[in-house]
Scaffold this active site. Sequence first.
Site, PDB file in Angstrom:
ATOM      1  N   ARG A  28     -11.869  -5.321  11.936  1.00  0.00           N
ATOM      2  CA  ARG A  28     -11.782  -6.368  12.957  1.00  0.00           C
ATOM      3  C   ARG A  28     -11.426  -5.781  14.319  1.00  0.00           C
ATOM      4  O   ARG A  28     -11.665  -6.407  15.346  1.00  0.00           O
ATOM      5  CB  ARG A  28     -10.750  -7.419  12.545  1.00  0.00           C
ATOM      6  CG  ARG A  28     -11.255  -8.345  11.437  1.00  0.00           C
ATOM      7  CD  ARG A  28     -10.381  -9.570  11.264  1.00  0.00           C
ATOM      8  NE  ARG A  28      -9.103  -9.255  10.664  1.00  0.00           N
ATOM      9  CZ  ARG A  28      -8.866  -9.246   9.348  1.00  0.00           C
ATOM     10  NH1 ARG A  28      -9.836  -9.568   8.513  1.00  0.00           N
ATOM     11  NH2 ARG A  28      -7.684  -8.950   8.889  1.00  0.00           N
ATOM     12  N   ASN A  48      -2.584  -9.079  -7.846  1.00  0.00           N
ATOM     13  CA  ASN A  48      -1.697  -8.600  -8.931  1.00  0.00           C
ATOM     14  C   ASN A  48      -0.545  -9.570  -9.185  1.00  0.00           C
ATOM     15  O   ASN A  48      -0.073  -9.680 -10.313  1.00  0.00           O
ATOM     16  CB  ASN A  48      -1.176  -7.164  -8.756  1.00  0.00           C
ATOM     17  CG  ASN A  48      -1.205  -6.665  -7.362  1.00  0.00           C
ATOM     18  OD1 ASN A  48      -1.252  -7.459  -6.439  1.00  0.00           O
ATOM     19  ND2 ASN A  48      -1.179  -5.368  -7.183  1.00  0.00           N
ATOM     20  N   CYS A  49      -0.141 -10.294  -8.143  1.00  0.00           N
ATOM     21  CA  CYS A  49       0.964 -11.237  -8.336  1.00  0.00           C
ATOM     22  C   CYS A  49       0.559 -12.388  -9.264  1.00  0.00           C
ATOM     23  O   CYS A  49       1.412 -13.079  -9.821  1.00  0.00           O
ATOM     24  CB  CYS A  49       1.422 -11.792  -6.993  1.00  0.00           C
ATOM     25  SG  CYS A  49       1.816 -10.484  -5.816  1.00  0.00           S
ATOM     26  N   THR A 281       2.690   8.771   8.732  1.00  0.00           N
ATOM     27  CA  THR A 281       3.526   9.702   7.966  1.00  0.00           C
ATOM     28  C   THR A 281       3.934  10.853   8.886  1.00  0.00           C
ATOM     29  O   THR A 281       3.694  10.804  10.104  1.00  0.00           O
ATOM     30  CB  THR A 281       2.729  10.271   6.769  1.00  0.00           C
ATOM     31  OG1 THR A 281       1.651  11.050   7.301  1.00  0.00           O
ATOM     32  CG2 THR A 281       2.188   9.160   5.882  1.00  0.00           C
ATOM     33  N   PRO A 284       0.509  12.667  11.910  1.00  0.00           N
ATOM     34  CA  PRO A 284       0.110  11.447  12.640  1.00  0.00           C
ATOM     35  C   PRO A 284      -1.294  10.943  12.318  1.00  0.00           C
ATOM     36  O   PRO A 284      -1.620   9.796  12.633  1.00  0.00           O
ATOM     37  CB  PRO A 284       0.225  11.855  14.108  1.00  0.00           C
ATOM     38  CG  PRO A 284       0.263  13.342  14.116  1.00  0.00           C
ATOM     39  CD  PRO A 284       0.805  13.791  12.804  1.00  0.00           C
ATOM     40  N   TYR A 287      -1.657   7.767   7.516  1.00  0.00           N
ATOM     41  CA  TYR A 287      -0.777   6.601   7.420  1.00  0.00           C
ATOM     42  C   TYR A 287      -0.449   6.363   5.935  1.00  0.00           C
ATOM     43  O   TYR A 287      -1.185   6.800   5.054  1.00  0.00           O
ATOM     44  CB  TYR A 287      -1.486   5.347   7.961  1.00  0.00           C
ATOM     45  CG  TYR A 287      -1.891   5.461   9.410  1.00  0.00           C
ATOM     46  CD1 TYR A 287      -1.166   4.814  10.403  1.00  0.00           C
ATOM     47  CD2 TYR A 287      -2.993   6.222   9.801  1.00  0.00           C
ATOM     48  CE1 TYR A 287      -1.524   4.910  11.742  1.00  0.00           C
ATOM     49  CE2 TYR A 287      -3.361   6.333  11.129  1.00  0.00           C
ATOM     50  CZ  TYR A 287      -2.622   5.675  12.102  1.00  0.00           C
ATOM     51  OH  TYR A 287      -2.980   5.779  13.417  1.00  0.00           O
ATOM     52  N   ALA A 288       0.624   5.652   5.688  1.00  0.00           N
ATOM     53  CA  ALA A 288       0.917   5.244   4.304  1.00  0.00           C
ATOM     54  C   ALA A 288       1.560   3.867   4.325  1.00  0.00           C
ATOM     55  O   ALA A 288       2.329   3.549   5.245  1.00  0.00           O
ATOM     56  CB  ALA A 288       1.839   6.260   3.626  1.00  0.00           C
ATOM     57  N   GLY A 290       2.757   0.192   1.664  1.00  0.00           N
ATOM     58  CA  GLY A 290       2.917  -0.427   0.344  1.00  0.00           C
ATOM     59  C   GLY A 290       4.027   0.170  -0.499  1.00  0.00           C
ATOM     60  O   GLY A 290       4.991   0.757   0.007  1.00  0.00           O
TER      61      GLY A 290
END
Length: 558
Positions: A28, A48-49, A281, A284, A287-288, A290
Site C-alpha cells: 500500500r 491462529n487465534c 534489528t 538496519p 526488520y523483525a 511478532g
Amino acid sequence: MQDKRDRRTIVIVGGVAGGASAATRARRCNEDAHIIMYEKDKHVSFANCGLPYYVGDEIRERSKLLVATPELFEKRFNIEVHTEHEVVSVHRDAKVVSVKRLSTGETFDQPYDRLILAPGATPIRPPMEGVDRPNVFTLRNLVDADRIRSFVRERKPERVAVVGAGFIGLEMVEQLKRIGVQTSLIELTPQVLPPLDAEMAHIIEAELIAEGIELHLGDGVAGFEQDCGLVTGVALSSGAVIEADMVILGIGVRPATQLAAEAGLELGQMGGITVNAHMQTSDPWIYAVGDAVEYQYGPTETPARIALAGPANRAGRIAGQHAAIDEADEMAPVYGTSIVRVFGKAAAVTGLSMKLARRFGRDARSVFVVGRHHAGYFPGGRELILKLIYDPKTEKVLGAQAVGPEGADKRIDIVATLMRFGGTVRDLAGLDLAYAPPYGSAKDVLHMAAFAACNDLDDVTPAAPIDASLDGKQVIDVRTKQELIGGSIPGAKHIPVDELRDRLGELDAAKPTVTVCRSGQRGHIAARILRGHGFADVEDLTGGMLMRHHAFPENGKA
Ligand code: FAD
C-alpha cells in the site's frame, strides 16, 4: 507520508500475523516494490487465534480461518507468495537469503533490499520419553488443528489431559468440553492464567470446577505413561497419574530466533530478537516482528517478549511501511493486554499484576471493585470484578484485571488506553464514558475503582489488602446477619452498617480497625462513619469477604 515508487525487493519470512500485515502495508505504501513472502507451512494469513474454536466446532467452516489466500495476495496486492518454502539462512553481506523448496528439497538464493523476519514461535515440547507419540499434540497452525480435530472425531478419546493453563490451554479445555470430551487440566504453577493475580485466577478456577474440569494445579508433568505406541496417562511430580487417551500441550512457546541468531543479529536478554521502534534489528536492512522479537513493555519500559496477535499485526504494519518507504510511525509500548473466555466468564488483563510489580520491585497498591457490567436496576446486569493496580507515589495506573460474564473487555481496553497516555487514578476517575442503563452505569465499575484508589491515596479510606494479616486488629463485619451464613473472619465483631452509629460504644476507637463487608462498598461507608466519630486508624478490606475467600480458598467458603 511521501508516496514512493521504486523497484526495491522486500523479502518476508513467515506469512501469518506479522508477515502478512507487513507485506500488504508495504504494497500500500510502494506500488512498484517487488514483494515476496516465503512461508514454510501450507497456509498463509490464517486466523491462529480461531484454531481452538475450529477444534470445538464453534467455528464450523475451515475456510473462515483462511483470512487471505496466496491467490488474493497475488491478485489484489501483487505480492508473490511461496508456501512450503523455508528460508534457511540469511547472508547479510550479499543481502541474500537461501530458500529451500520443501516439495523438492532444492535450495536457491533470493536477493533482498529489505528483509522482514516474521517467523513466530514454536510450541515447547518437554524433552520426555513419549512426547512424540501420535496422541500428544501442540496447537500452532491449521495443520495442528486438523490433526487434533481428526483425532477427536475418529478416535473418540474419552479423557483428554491438557497441560498448561494459559490462554490456549483454557480455550482448548472449553472447546473439548463443548464437544463432550472429559478433560483434566494440569498446570505447574499453583493457579490458572499466570498473568492474573491468584485471587482473580481463582474465580476462573471455580468456573472450571463448576463445568466438571478436573484441575491439577501446582503439579508438573514428570513423564508419560505409554502402551502400544500411545500415551495412556500423564505422570505428575506429585506421584499422581492422570489417565488420558489424548494429551494437548499448551506450556508456552519459544521465539523462532535461529535464523536471526545464525545471521549474527542481536538477541535480547529475554531471548527475542532486539529491534528498535521501527522494528529494525541490529542490521538496519533487516526488520523483525511478532512472537520472535522483544517489544518495549509499557509498565517497566524494558524489553519483553509478548506473544500476542495485536502487537504482531501492528509491528508488521510498521515494519512493512518502513521497509517500503524508509519512514513510519514508531511502535508504541506494549502492555500485554489480553482476554480469554472460559465457559461463562471472561478474564482480561493489562499491564502489571501485583505479583509482577513485586517481582520488578515496583511499589504498587491495589483495590477491588465488585459491580455490575451495566446499571444494577436494569435487567440482566452481571457481576463484574475489577482489580486496579497503581503506583502510590506517582498515582499512575500500572495495570488492571477484570473477570465476569460481560464487560471485562471494555474495562480492560479503557485501562490499557489510559496507561498508554500515562494516566493516573485521578484521570481514570474523571473519564467521560458513554452511559445508558443497558450499557453501563453513570458511575462505571472503572470509576468506582478509581474512586476507591483515590480514597486509599488520600487517606479517606485506606484499602487493607485482601491478604492482609488482621491479627491484633479490631475487625468489624458490617454485613447483614443473613450474609454471615457463608462464614466470616474469626474474631470479627458483627455490627450491620445501618446500626453502626447506634453501637459505637461497643468498639474501641483507639485500636487499629478494619471494616469488612461482602465486596468493600459498605465497609467504606462504615469506615467513614468510624473516622467521623474519632476512630483514627481505620481501613476497609478491599474486595471484602468475596475476594478474601478467593485469596484464601483453602479456608472454605467465606
Ligand atoms: P505466526 O503468526 O505464528 O507466523 C509465523 C509464520 O512463520 C509461521 O506460519 C511459520 O510457519 C513461518 N515461518 C517460521 N520460520 C520460517 C522460515 N524459516 N521460513 C518460512 N516461514 C517460516 N493472540 C492474541 O492476541 N489473542 C488470541 O486470542 C490468541 N489466540 C491464539 C490461539 C492459538 C491457538 C495460537 C497458536 C496463538 C494465539 N495467539 C493469540 C497468539 C498469536 O496468534 C501470535 O502472537 C501471532 O500469530 C504471532 O504472529 P507472528 O507473525 O509472530 O507468528
